[in-house]
Design an enzyme around this catalytic site. Structure first.
Site, short mmCIF file in Angstrom:
data_model
loop_
_atom_site.label_atom_id
_atom_site.label_comp_id
_atom_site.label_asym_id
_atom_site.label_seq_id
_atom_site.Cartn_x
_atom_site.Cartn_y
_atom_site.Cartn_z
CG ASP A 145 6.74 -5.77 2.77
OD1 ASP A 145 6.87 -6.47 1.39
OD2 ASP A 145 5.97 -4.61 2.96
CG ASN B 251 -0.01 5.70 4.82
OD1 ASN B 251 1.55 4.54 4.33
ND2 ASN B 251 -0.05 4.51 6.21
CG HIS C 221 3.23 1.85 3.72
ND1 HIS C 221 2.35 2.09 3.67
CD2 HIS C 221 3.19 1.15 2.94
CE1 HIS C 221 1.73 1.01 2.80
NE2 HIS C 221 2.57 1.02 2.73
CD GLU D 261 1.02 0.61 7.48
OE1 GLU D 261 1.06 2.02 6.92
OE2 GLU D 261 -0.11 0.53 7.31
C1 GLP Z 1 2.08 -2.45 0.42
C2 GLP Z 1 3.67 -3.06 -0.07
C3 GLP Z 1 4.91 -1.75 0.13
C4 GLP Z 1 3.91 -0.82 -1.31
C5 GLP Z 1 2.97 -0.42 -1.15
C6 GLP Z 1 2.24 0.19 -2.62
O1 GLP Z 1 1.85 -2.04 1.15
N1 GLP Z 1 4.05 -3.42 1.25
O2 GLP Z 1 5.95 -2.67 -0.75
O3 GLP Z 1 5.09 -0.17 -1.92
O4 GLP Z 1 2.27 -1.21 -0.97
O5 GLP Z 1 1.84 -0.83 -3.56
P1 GLP Z 1 1.51 0.07 -4.62
O6 GLP Z 1 2.90 0.05 -5.78
O7 GLP Z 1 0.52 -1.15 -5.59
O8 GLP Z 1 0.79 1.46 -4.62
#
Ligand code: GLP
Length: 236
Positions: free
Chosen positions: A63, A129, A131, A136
C-alpha cells in the site's frame, strides 16, 4: 494457521529471516510481498544484516498513502528505501504511486503488476482494528487494489509518525484482500498488547469483514509470529 509465540521482535525477526533464507535457497522466492509499519522493521534489519541476495527478486508492496510522494519521509516509498531497499537491492521494487490522481488508472496498473508477478511470500503486519494493508473493517474479501478511506482509528494510530494528526493522509491505495490471499505463503508479525484483540479475532473468531485479517483463516499457508502480549487474548 501456524502460530509461533516468540520472546520479542528480535526472535520474531530471526524466525522470519530463517523462512526467507530457506525460500531463497530453494528458489521458491521470486516475488516478495512487503509491508510497512513499525512491526516489520526488526525483520528488515535482520535481512539487511544478512548476506541474503535479493537481486533476482521482485518486490511488491501492499500500500501507499495518497497525496504524498516518494520523497516525503512518511511515504511508504521512503520507508522501504530507508529500511530495506537502499541496503538490499532487488531486481525491481513495485509500490502504488501515491501521487497518481486517477484512482482507476492506478488500481488497474497495480493489479496488472500483481497479476504478472504472483506473490510467493507476503509479509503482513496488522492494524489494531484488524486491518491488513489498508483494508479497513468492511472491506470485501473479494477486493483487489482500491483507493481506500482510512478509518479514524487508523488515522489516530498512524498519527504518531506525523507532526500532527492533520498531516495524516485520509486516503491510500491498497492491495485488496483477494490479492493478499493469492500469495502462496503469508507471514504475519504482531507485537504488543495493542494487537491482542485483533490477533484473537483473526485466529479464533468466525471470519468476518468486520475484522479483515480474519480472511486469513481461509488461506492454506499462514505463519503468525507474535509475542506473548499480542497472543495474550488467545484462549486455545
Ligand atoms: C499501517 C499499514 C499496515 C500495518 C499497520 C500496523 O496502517 N498500512 O500494513 O500493518 O499500519 O502498523 P504498525 O506495525 O506500526 O503497528
Amino acid at each position: 494457521m501456524k502460530i509461533h509465540i516468540v520472546k520479542d521482535n528480535i526472535e520474531g525477526a530471526e524466525l522470519g529471516y530463517s523462512i526467507i533464507k530457506e525460500a531463497l535457497e530453494n528458489k521458491s522466492l521470486n516475488v516478495f510481498g512487503l509491508a510497512t509499519g513499525s512491526t516489520p522493521i526488526s525483520f528488515y534489519d535482520r535481512l539487511t544484516a544478512s548476506d541474503l541476495d535479493f537481486t533476482d527478486v521482485v518486490s511488491v508492496n501492499l500500500d501507499e498513502y495518497i497525496g504524498i510522494g516518494a520523497d516525503h519521509d512518511q511515504s511508504y516509498h521512503y520507508f522501504m528505501n530507508e529500511h530495506l531497499f537502499a541496503k538490499k537491492p532487488f531486481k525491481v521494487n513495485h509500490l502504488p504511486n501515491g501521487l497518481e490522481t486517477d484512482a482507476q488508472k492506478e488500481c488497474d496498473r497495480y493489479d496488472a503488476i500483481i497479476a504478472s508477478n504472483p506473490i510467493d511470500i507476503q509479509i503482513l503486519g496488522i492494524g489494531e482494528n484488524g486491518h491488513i494493508g489498508f483494508n479497513e473493517p468492511g472491506a470485501s474479501f473479494d477486493s483487489t487494489t482500491e483507493k481506500v478511506s482510512l478509518t479514524e482509528s487508523t488515522i489516530q494510530a498512524n498519527s504518531r509518525n506525523f507532526d500532527s494528526i492533520d498531516d495524516v493522509p485520509r486516503f491510500a491505495y491498497s492491495m485488496g484482500i483477494k490479492s493478499i490471499m493469492s500469495a502462496k505463503k503469508i507471514i504475519l508479525f504482531a507485537y504488543g498488547e495493542k494487537k491482542a484483540d485483533a490477533i484473537k479475532g483473526m485466529i479464533e473468531d468466525t471470519p468476518t469483514t468486520d475484522l479483515p485479517a480474519s480472511a486469513l483463516q481461509n488461506h492454506q499457508d499462514v505463519i503468525v509470529i507474535v509475542d506473548e502480549a499480542a497472543a495474550s487474548k488467545l484462549t486455545k
